[in-house]
Design an enzyme around this catalytic site. Structure first.
Site, PDB file in Angstrom:
ATOM      1  N   ARG A 218       0.824  -1.207   0.000  1.00 24.64           N
ATOM      2  CA  ARG A 218       0.000   0.000   0.000  1.00 24.64           C
ATOM      3  C   ARG A 218       0.863   1.264   0.000  1.00 24.64           C
ATOM      4  NH1 ARG A 218      -3.085   2.574   4.555  1.00 24.64           N
ATOM      5  NH2 ARG A 218      -4.802   3.747   3.601  1.00 24.64           N
TER       6      ARG A 218
ATOM      7  N   HIS B 247       0.618   4.474  -2.520  1.00 24.58           N
ATOM      8  CA  HIS B 247       0.416   5.841  -2.053  1.00 24.58           C
ATOM      9  C   HIS B 247       1.581   6.751  -2.432  1.00 24.58           C
ATOM     10  CE1 HIS B 247      -3.067   5.456   1.002  1.00 24.58           C
ATOM     11  NE2 HIS B 247      -3.141   4.477   0.109  1.00 24.58           N
TER      12      HIS B 247
ATOM     13  N   SER C 286       8.475  10.446  -1.769  1.00 17.21           N
ATOM     14  CA  SER C 286       7.980  11.625  -1.038  1.00 17.21           C
ATOM     15  C   SER C 286       7.110  11.248   0.152  1.00 17.21           C
ATOM     16  CB  SER C 286       7.201  12.560  -1.982  1.00 17.21           C
ATOM     17  OG  SER C 286       6.075  11.899  -2.532  1.00 17.21           O
TER      18      SER C 286
ATOM     19  N   PRO D  95      -7.355   7.530  -4.465  1.00 16.81           N
ATOM     20  CA  PRO D  95      -8.804   7.298  -4.392  1.00 16.81           C
ATOM     21  C   PRO D  95      -9.249   6.808  -3.023  1.00 16.81           C
ATOM     22  CG  PRO D  95      -7.720   5.634  -5.756  1.00 16.81           C
ATOM     23  CD  PRO D  95      -6.701   6.678  -5.471  1.00 16.81           C
TER      24      PRO D  95
ATOM     25  N   THR E  33      -6.240  -8.632  -1.600  1.00 19.73           N
ATOM     26  CA  THR E  33      -6.324 -10.028  -1.175  1.00 19.73           C
ATOM     27  C   THR E  33      -5.508 -10.252   0.093  1.00 19.73           C
ATOM     28  OG1 THR E  33      -6.160 -12.313  -1.953  1.00 19.73           O
ATOM     29  CG2 THR E  33      -4.320 -10.867  -2.493  1.00 19.73           C
TER      30      THR E  33
ATOM     31  N   ASP F 111      -9.777  -9.584   2.685  1.00 20.25           N
ATOM     32  CA  ASP F 111     -10.112 -10.873   2.077  1.00 20.25           C
ATOM     33  C   ASP F 111     -10.515 -11.797   3.221  1.00 20.25           C
ATOM     34  OD1 ASP F 111     -10.052 -13.482   1.134  1.00 20.25           O
ATOM     35  OD2 ASP F 111      -8.222 -13.230  -0.033  1.00 20.25           O
TER      36      ASP F 111
ATOM     37  N   THR G 138      -8.536 -15.760   2.950  1.00 16.11           N
ATOM     38  CA  THR G 138      -7.082 -15.941   3.069  1.00 16.11           C
ATOM     39  C   THR G 138      -6.402 -14.579   3.178  1.00 16.11           C
ATOM     40  OG1 THR G 138      -6.940 -16.028   0.638  1.00 16.11           O
ATOM     41  CG2 THR G 138      -7.048 -18.135   1.821  1.00 16.11           C
TER      42      THR G 138
ATOM     43  N   ASP H  87      -3.366 -14.369  -3.159  1.00 14.39           N
ATOM     44  CA  ASP H  87      -4.002 -15.235  -4.145  1.00 14.39           C
ATOM     45  C   ASP H  87      -5.110 -14.452  -4.838  1.00 14.39           C
ATOM     46  OD1 ASP H  87      -6.039 -15.086  -2.277  1.00 14.39           O
ATOM     47  OD2 ASP H  87      -5.777 -17.146  -1.556  1.00 14.39           O
TER      48      ASP H  87
END
Length: 321
Positions: free
Chosen positions: A63, A67, A77, A164, A195, A241, A244, A249
């Protein structure tokens, strides 16, 4: 004679500019093959340790890459701390009390500096860490292109508008990705990163209480740990998820088909719109998902990198040199 000298000068300038253009560092998997040959081994060791200590960290680092790249390109940054004279991106809405893993990047940077001081950018470390996190959680590997340099600037305003939100509609998601040069196919493939990892109650409360495009039993399960009142249990976590959450996956897509997308923005990908067929394809064909996810991650990593003499190689990922 003067005109000939001027011609030679002009020719020299043109040659210099052309040489400068062609010699500008380009992103390539072997960028550090001579200057830091142990880079990938060092990063992988740090990621193995961090993810083994906390599975969720793998998702957090993926993530972070997202970002970073969505705000002025993949330039590191997002790592910059605020100071009395500098405003970074960490306190932007999508990041504050949410984005995590900065201490892991610090540890990686320190380990890399031990073997190749002043060579590897923090922006490249984020990109490699994202790949290694996917692999550590069972996903397929790929060659990470490197050669980025670090930004000396940040934009909290762009972080607030370019990333978003979990409440985004499908059209908003498509336009947000298009603004970064990414396709609808990239949008659906990159969303598959959900996931793994977890989300905070504040980001899915409205979806589980007030929306109809969600399985009722699933909504009830999620309500047990996410009170309806804003401010109550906002930081309580739930897996993105349900089956799992610590394995990379394609089950995220099966969840969407079953109307078990945790975030409003997740379920928008399968809600009678243009992306339904791609979700169905990924749910039934993990190889197709893996191939498209890898291609999309590479394309995302190509968003406006700083190369050549632009930016810098930070000594400390949290501050400019």
């Amino acid at each position: 004679m003067a005109s000939f000298s001027a011609f030679l000068l002009t020719l020299s300038v043109i040659s210099f500019l052309l040489l400068g253009t062609t010699s500008m560092a380009q992103l390539t998997p072997d960028f550090y093959s001579e200057s830091c040959p142990d880079l990938f081994t060092v990063v992988r060791s740090q990621i193995e340790s961090a993810v083994q200590n906390e599975k969720r960290m793998g998702a957090s680092l993926v993530r972070m890459f997202f970002h970073d790249c969505f705000v002025n390109g993949c330039d590191g940054s997002v790592l910059l701390d605020d100071t009395p004279t500098f405003v970074g991106e960490k306190k932007a809405g999508p990041n504050m009390n949410s984005l995590r893993g900065f201490e892991v990047i610090d540890a990686i940077k320190a380990a890399v500096e031990e073997v190749c001081p002043g060579v590897v950018s923090c922006a490249d470390i984020i990109a490699i860490a994202a790949r290694d996190s996917v692999v550590e959680l069972g996903g397929t590997s790929w060659d990470v292109k490197v050669g980025r340099r670090d930004a000396r600037t940040a934009s909290q305003a762009l972080a607030n508008t370019s990333i978003p939100a979990p409440t985004s509609s499908l059209s908003k998601l498509i336009s947000s990705f298009a603004a970064q040069g990414l396709s609808v196919n990239d949008l659906v493939a990159l969303s598959g990163a959900h996931t793994i990892g977890q989300a905070r109650c504040t980001n899915f409360r409205n979806h589980i209480y007030n929306e109809s495009n969600i399985d009722s039993f699933f909504a009830g399960t999620r309500r047990a740990n996410c009170p309806p009142t804003k401010g109550s249990g906002d930081d309580n976590l739930a897996p993105l998820d349900i089956n799992t959450p610590n394995l990379f996956d394609n089950s995220y897509y099966a969840d969407l088909i079953a109307k078990r997308g945790l975030l409003h923005s997740d379920q928008e990908l399968f809600n009678g719109g243009s992306t339904d067929s791609q979700v169905q394809a990924y749910a039934s064909n993990p190889d197709a998902f893996n191939a498209d996810f890898i291609a999309a991650m590479i394309r995302m990593g190509d968003i406006k990198p700083l190369t050549g003499n632009s930016g810098e190689i930070r000594k400390n990922c949290r501050m400019v040199n």
